[in-house]
Design an enzyme around this catalytic site. Structure first.
Site, PDB file in Angstrom:
ATOM      1  N   ARG A 192      -6.357  -8.428  -8.869  1.00  0.00           N
ATOM      2  CA  ARG A 192      -7.175  -9.044  -9.212  1.00  0.00           C
ATOM      3  C   ARG A 192      -9.151  -8.991  -9.785  1.00  0.00           C
ATOM      4  NH1 ARG A 192     -10.934  -9.105  -5.022  1.00  0.00           N
ATOM      5  NH2 ARG A 192      -9.549  -8.501  -2.840  1.00  0.00           N
TER       6      ARG A 192
ATOM      7  N   LYS B  77       0.619  -1.248  -0.340  1.00  0.00           N
ATOM      8  CA  LYS B  77       0.297  -0.203  -0.068  1.00  0.00           C
ATOM      9  C   LYS B  77       0.860   0.910  -0.060  1.00  0.00           C
ATOM     10  CE  LYS B  77      -3.609  -2.453   2.707  1.00  0.00           C
ATOM     11  NZ  LYS B  77      -5.127  -1.989   3.438  1.00  0.00           N
TER      12      LYS B  77
ATOM     13  N   GLU C  83      -2.635   7.625   7.420  1.00  0.00           N
ATOM     14  CA  GLU C  83      -3.240   8.218   6.678  1.00  0.00           C
ATOM     15  C   GLU C  83      -4.174   8.670   7.436  1.00  0.00           C
ATOM     16  OE1 GLU C  83      -3.518   6.221   2.140  1.00  0.00           O
ATOM     17  OE2 GLU C  83      -5.083   5.993   4.137  1.00  0.00           O
TER      18      GLU C  83
END
Length: 498
Positions: free
Chosen positions: A291, A116, A200
């Site tokens: 995916r 990430k 974050e």
């Protein structure tokens, strides 16, 4: 075109992939653990191979065993489905080295977008809006305290690897930060083997909007509209729909073009999803899924594009079969994940044997399932029974159709979250499209509504469940056997019509 594909997965997604292969004339290979020896996907495949004990680490996460079966069975492609090894760059790399096509992006792209922090960094370079946050992992509480103060509380601590919301913790102030950091690191280390976390800015009550993209090896990338995935519990999605009630055509175009920009930056191939946090008209990059998503059917229902078949054709070297201007969204689709869980007991898993199963049907109803009557739901795996998807010309029609389909769904032997879905479908805020990722926690009437629904519908469920009565089934088998002199091993499901 690929000639033979091994599906490195189980349950409904394994059957979903095999259906696409069958339509394309491609042979399929299933791999299964001890727990799945009698599973439907094992019977559906052209070939099936045992890969190990029930424990995931020794079967569905065992790269060595799966690659060995791929070589032994002579496949030229492997489809990973979702979960398990679908976003494992080591698995994709092992197949690349074996000369077997991984149906998805390259191992390089999976590794880049799977981390990430690396993904945030690349998205910033690509011009994709990201939330304020640390540029790398935080190593100690002192560094974390300085970073959180600079970002501004509340903040969210996230593991750098993994997904599904696992290990995420919110700190509303400095007094909560240390515990949040330590808890996130512990979960990340135990679950992903990497105790690295970053920080974050936390957006309260946002919407979760994701954009489906498709790319080919010739550099073409398009977006297939958005999905609203805000109905979640502990960051796990339960209900998805397409389009989103809040996204305008202009905003859809803007978000879609940003998602395409992200895909082109990394030379993306196959099906992928760029996920965004949406609040007050602004959107920010959340993460990328390299995916096919669990909720891909709602996009298929509104666009008419078979995403899994497209994946396979792209992996075979073909260009995308459509251009951006040919993508049209028609009507509305909603998906409910039907799980073997007890919604009145904190959604605790309800692994047991199905004593009766009758799925809904009719116009605009699709059920993606991997179970059957007398199927034993393994306690070691995800408790998903099926995905119930409906389509309607409008959102109102889609909601009404989902209510009807849930009414028809009969599952005997295990507790399911069907009462939860029924409660949501009549919830005034859901019906009005007022959604956010804390919807379930905020809508405190859902529990009472579930209890009311279960009480009111119990007589009906008991009546419908009579079709699975063992005494009647045995009598039916005896009668048919006597009349037709069929052998004793007659398929009971054929007689009961299940």
């Amino acid at each position: 075109m690929l000639n033979k594909i091994l599906v490195a997965n189980r349950g409904e997604i394994a059957i979903r992939v095999m259906r696409a292969c069958r339509e394309l004339g491609i042979k399929t290979v299933a791999v299964y653990s001890d727990a799945d020896k009698g599973a439907l996907f094992v019977k559906y495949a052209d070939e099936a191979y045992h890969i190990g004990p029930s424990q995931l680490s020794e079967s569905y996460l065992n790269i060595k065993n799966i690659v060995a079966v791929a070589k032994k069975s002579g496949v030229d492609g492997v489809h990973p489905g979702y979960g398990f090894l679908s976003e494992n760059p080591g698995f994709a790399l092992a197949l690349e080295k074996a000369g077997i096509k991984f149906v998805g992006p390259s191992s390089r792209v999976i590794e880049l977008m799977g981390n990430k922090i690396a993904a945030r960094r690349e998205m910033k370079k690509a011009g994709v809006p990201v939330l304020p946050g640390t540029e790398g992992c935080v190593s100690g509480i002192e560094q974390a305290t300085e970073a959180a103060a600079a970002i501004g509380y509340p903040v969210i601590i996230k593991p750098s690897g993994g997904g599904g919301g696992i290990g995420m913790r919110v700190a509303n102030g400095p007094d909560e930060l240390k515990d949040a950091i330590e808890s996130s690191q512990k979960v990340a280390g135990n679950t992903f083997g990497l105790a690295e976390v970053y920080i974050e800015k936390y957006i309260s009550n946002p919407r979760h909007i994701e954009i489906q993209i498709m790319g080919d090896s010739q550099g073409n990338i398009v977006y297939l509209g958005e999905r609203e995935c805000s109905i979640q519990r502990r960051y796990q999605k339960l209900i998805e729909e397409s389009p989103s009630p809040v996204i305008t055509p202009e905003l859809r175009k803007k978000m879609g073009e940003v998602a395409v920009k992200a895909g082109k930056w990394v030379n993306y191939e196959g099906a992928g999803t760029i996920e965004f946090i949406f609040s007050n008209g602004q959107f920010y990059f959340l993460e990328a899924n390299t995916r096919v998503q669990v909720e891909h059917p709602v996009t298929e229902m509104v666009t008419g594009i078979d995403i899994v078949k497209e994946q396979i054709m792209v992996a075979s070297g073909s260009e995308l079969s459509f251009k951006q201007e040919e993508v049209e969204m028609r009507g509305w689709a909603i998906e409910c994940r039907i799980n073997a869980e007890d919604p009145l007991n904190e959604f605790a898993p309800s692994a047991a044997k199905l004593k009766g199963y009758r799925s809904p049907g009719g116009i605009g109803v699709r059920v993606d399932s991997g179970v059957h009557t007398r199927y034993n739901i393994p306690y070691l795996y995800d408790p998903m029974i099926s995905k119930l998807i409906v389509w309607g010309r409008t959102r109102e029609e889609a909601i009404a159709r989902m209510r009807r389909a849930l009414y028809e769904y009969i599952i005997v032997g295990v507790k399911t979250n069907i009462p939860f879905h029924k409660a949501v479908m009549v919830n005034p805020n859901f019906v009005a499209g007022n959604l956010h990722t804390h919807f379930i926690e905020k809508e405190t009437t859902l529990l009472d509504e579930m209890k009311r629904i279960m009480s009111e519908e119990q007589p009906l469920e008991e009546k419908l469940s009579e079709i699975f009565d063992d005494t009647r089934r045995i009598a039916a088998i005896a009668a048919v056997t006597a009349l037709t002199q069929l052998p004793a091993e007659i398929d009971e499901d054929e007689i009961t019509g299940v």
